[in-house]
Design a protein around this motif. Sequence first.
Motif, PDB file in Angstrom:
ATOM      1  N   UNK A 714     -68.019 -18.810-100.946  1.00  0.00           N
ATOM      2  CA  UNK A 714     -66.611 -19.170-100.840  1.00  0.00           C
ATOM      3  C   UNK A 714     -66.438 -19.969 -99.563  1.00  0.00           C
ATOM      4  N   UNK A 715     -65.950 -21.198 -99.721  1.00  0.00           N
ATOM      5  CA  UNK A 715     -65.747 -22.077 -98.556  1.00  0.00           C
ATOM      6  C   UNK A 715     -66.990 -22.159 -97.692  1.00  0.00           C
ATOM      7  N   UNK A 716     -68.133 -22.233 -98.388  1.00  0.00           N
ATOM      8  CA  UNK A 716     -69.398 -22.439 -97.681  1.00  0.00           C
ATOM      9  C   UNK A 716     -70.022 -21.181 -97.118  1.00  0.00           C
ATOM     10  N   UNK A 717     -69.436 -19.992 -97.360  1.00  0.00           N
ATOM     11  CA  UNK A 717     -70.019 -18.754 -96.828  1.00  0.00           C
ATOM     12  C   UNK A 717     -70.388 -17.811 -97.979  1.00  0.00           C
ATOM     13  N   UNK A 734     -61.272 -11.289 -95.683  1.00  0.00           N
ATOM     14  CA  UNK A 734     -59.971 -11.723 -95.152  1.00  0.00           C
ATOM     15  C   UNK A 734     -59.343 -12.779 -96.049  1.00  0.00           C
ATOM     16  N   UNK A 735     -58.037 -12.729 -96.169  1.00  0.00           N
ATOM     17  CA  UNK A 735     -57.342 -13.658 -97.064  1.00  0.00           C
ATOM     18  C   UNK A 735     -57.568 -15.112 -96.645  1.00  0.00           C
ATOM     19  N   UNK A 736     -57.810 -15.345 -95.325  1.00  0.00           N
ATOM     20  CA  UNK A 736     -57.979 -16.712 -94.844  1.00  0.00           C
ATOM     21  C   UNK A 736     -59.190 -17.410 -95.461  1.00  0.00           C
ATOM     22  N   UNK A 759     -57.850  -9.056 -97.404  1.00  0.00           N
ATOM     23  CA  UNK A 759     -57.671  -8.220 -96.216  1.00  0.00           C
ATOM     24  C   UNK A 759     -56.819  -8.926 -95.175  1.00  0.00           C
ATOM     25  N   UNK A 760     -56.099  -8.121 -94.378  1.00  0.00           N
ATOM     26  CA  UNK A 760     -55.356  -8.663 -93.243  1.00  0.00           C
ATOM     27  C   UNK A 760     -56.287  -8.708 -92.035  1.00  0.00           C
ATOM     28  N   UNK A 803     -54.159 -25.458 -98.062  1.00  0.00           N
ATOM     29  CA  UNK A 803     -54.473 -25.342 -96.631  1.00  0.00           C
ATOM     30  C   UNK A 803     -55.983 -25.402 -96.405  1.00  0.00           C
ATOM     31  N   UNK A 804     -56.324 -25.711 -95.149  1.00  0.00           N
ATOM     32  CA  UNK A 804     -57.736 -25.762 -94.774  1.00  0.00           C
ATOM     33  C   UNK A 804     -58.168 -24.410 -94.213  1.00  0.00           C
ATOM     34  N   UNK A 805     -59.471 -24.180 -94.249  1.00  0.00           N
ATOM     35  CA  UNK A 805     -60.029 -22.963 -93.688  1.00  0.00           C
ATOM     36  C   UNK A 805     -59.807 -22.968 -92.186  1.00  0.00           C
ATOM     37  N   UNK A 806     -59.265 -21.883 -91.603  1.00  0.00           N
ATOM     38  CA  UNK A 806     -59.034 -21.864 -90.157  1.00  0.00           C
ATOM     39  C   UNK A 806     -60.339 -22.104 -89.405  1.00  0.00           C
TER      40      UNK A 806
END
Length: 814
Positions: A714-717, A734-736, A759-760, A803-806
């Motif tokens: 997911x998003x490269x991880x 985490x939701x991010x 997760x928060x 949105x972009x990944x933080x």
Amino acid sequence: MVPDTVSRLPVFHALPEICAALEKRPRAVLQAAPGAGKTSTVPLALLDAPWVQGRQIWMLEPRRLAAQAAARRLAQNIGDDRVGERVGLVTRDHRLLSKRTRIVVLTEGVLTQRLQQEPELDEVAAVIFDEFHERSLQADLGLALCREVQDSLRPDLRLLLMSATLDGAGLAQAIDAHMISCPGRQYPLTIRHRMQTLDQALDTGLRQLLREVAAQPGGSVLVFLPGEGEIRRAMTGLEGCALPVFPLFARLGNTEQREALDSDQRRVILATAVAETSLTIQGVDTVIDTGWARYPEFDPVAGYSRLVTRRVTRAQADQRAGRAGRSGPGQVWRLWNSEELLADALAPEIERVDLGRLVLELARWGSAELPWLEAPHPGRLAQARELLQWLDVIDERGTLTARGQVVARLPADPRWGVMLALAQAASPAVRQQLVGLASLLSADQPLPREPVDVEALYERLQQRRLPAALCRETERRARRFERLLGASSSGSPATSGLLAALVASFPDRIAQQRGGRGRFRFSGGGGARLPESHPLADAAFLVVMDVDGGREGVIRRALPLTESALMEVTQQRQEVVERLEFDAERGRVVRSEQRRLGALVLSERVLPVESGADVVPVLLQALRGPLWAEIPWSPALLQLRARVALLRSRGHAELPDCEDAALRAEVEDWLGPFLIGVRGVRDLSEQQLGQALDYRLGGSRAQVDRLAPARVTINGKQHRLDYCSENAPVLAAPVQWFYGLAEGPSIDQGRHPVCLHLLNPAQRPLAVTRDLRSFWSNAWREVRGQMRSRYPKHDWPEDPEQAALPERFARFRD
């Protein structure tokens, strides 16, 4: 020879048919209702039949008390003053015969002994089995032997089976016999029920009921109780009763029995089941039935017989009630609920008692292939044969040994027979002790509860500190055994002592204390106990003669043994066994050398274990049991098994089953090859278990990795999926990590979405969803509002799908 006085009996009218039936055919069945007079009349009628030709008529009775009463009544009917003239009597302990004897009343076991000695029965014209419905073991055996004698040696021998409650038609068909039915002289009965437990009846109920009965005019009262103990308890409670009270049970002396049976006065008779049939009790018009009876019952698991108290059957209740209607209208009080359902009849003894004596008789006869009504169960026969081999009474072929030849001709249980046989080789003093103890312990009279130690019990006998009736019976038995044993034989001194004789007689009852005061294990398996306060409770070993109770019975008679004495007297029975077994406490396979006596381990030493192929079967056997739960599955392997299970539940049935039940059942196939060099399940490494599981999966492992991967990107991880939590793969992150994604990951080629635990920042669930797009569209606005105020330093975009990944998460990409 039928006297005119019996012409009023119902069976009188059936006598011509009985005689005609036996004239034409060798077997007949007479079903005659209670009170018909069959016992006291039929033998007399048969004496005049032409086929008798001056020979004797034998009539079997199920109990000594019934045999004595029947012989007296028959003698009275033909005008003899006493038994032993034209009517004879033979029981185990009595023999009243003369040259004039034409009718012999005998107990069932005596017939078997006579058949073994003289199978032709040349002087016998007919054998009558009275009260055959009781189906004792000896009656079934006697009938089978007589039928074989008829078929092979004596086709002219007549057999007549008589009963009141038997299925006469079925029995007649089974033995190819003519069936005769005869009504009884039964007067009307009034049957009432009064619900009482046995304790209630013994405490106050009987006294109150007898007070009511005694206040009314009438005859004597017959009360049925399960056993001698209850009779004695009831007699104590009935002291001062308005009517005289008499006991009636099998072990009672002859004088006391006749007082109960023949008295002319109105009285109360407290009786066991011996009064159900055969006996004529004068003047009874009231029966009180507590509804209980006591029977011997063999426990094949414990390996010994015990007396059990059970509710009477319907047939027994009818027999008991019939005692009140012999001479006029009667009344019956049944101390149970009228709605209670009773069993129809009691199972034959051949299905519920110890078969040791039966196997001994069959070995003596030379064949077990007899025309049985119900053949003995093969498993029960095998258990009895095993015991007789332990006793050295029969050999492995089932043939009588030299000891067995002596035991077989003794009228005693095989165990006491062994003890008596060994007495022949003993010194005079020891012979007296062995014969005395065998006579005492096999007596019909009740033994005192204490002492348990048989040497102390024998000392009481020598000092005549036992009940007088018991001492008399013991002495009478001892004299008879001495006559049967004859002169002493030359024997080995090693077999002549009390201890050695008891060990030889009870080789399966050598008991070893088993980890607690008063708790013992038997060499034949099973166990028993003594109260912790008992003087013998801390004995290392016992030889046990008598056990009372259920699965773990109470020891009633025993002899203590020291370890050295045990090792000496059982030396020939001991065996040294090398064992390779799984030790649950140590968690591994151990090798040991044990000195055993049956199920007992007398000594043991541990030997080194070579981790070889012979260890594998032991481990596999243990793994099929509780050891399975100790397999050290790693989290990764549990996940792999869960991945397979999930795919199989979603339609991929071609994958091998990796759940516990299947793996356990087939453990030899998939794990066996990987156990070489392993001594305990805890020695299994993750690598070995992984290789075994891959071996189980074979070529399917690649399919599992493809359809149900352990990780998703997911998003490269790379993120690990959890397949063990729910009935779906779970990804907790985490939701991010999901910013910029419209859909979550899936497995099985996109058919099954992953369950996302979002997760928060505190790593606590914000939401659980399998539809990420729906979550962004519907729930995100409310979640975002809550999170912005609680975690203001984190990014909470309005449109997370775009949105972009933080940046702080991007640093942890793989």
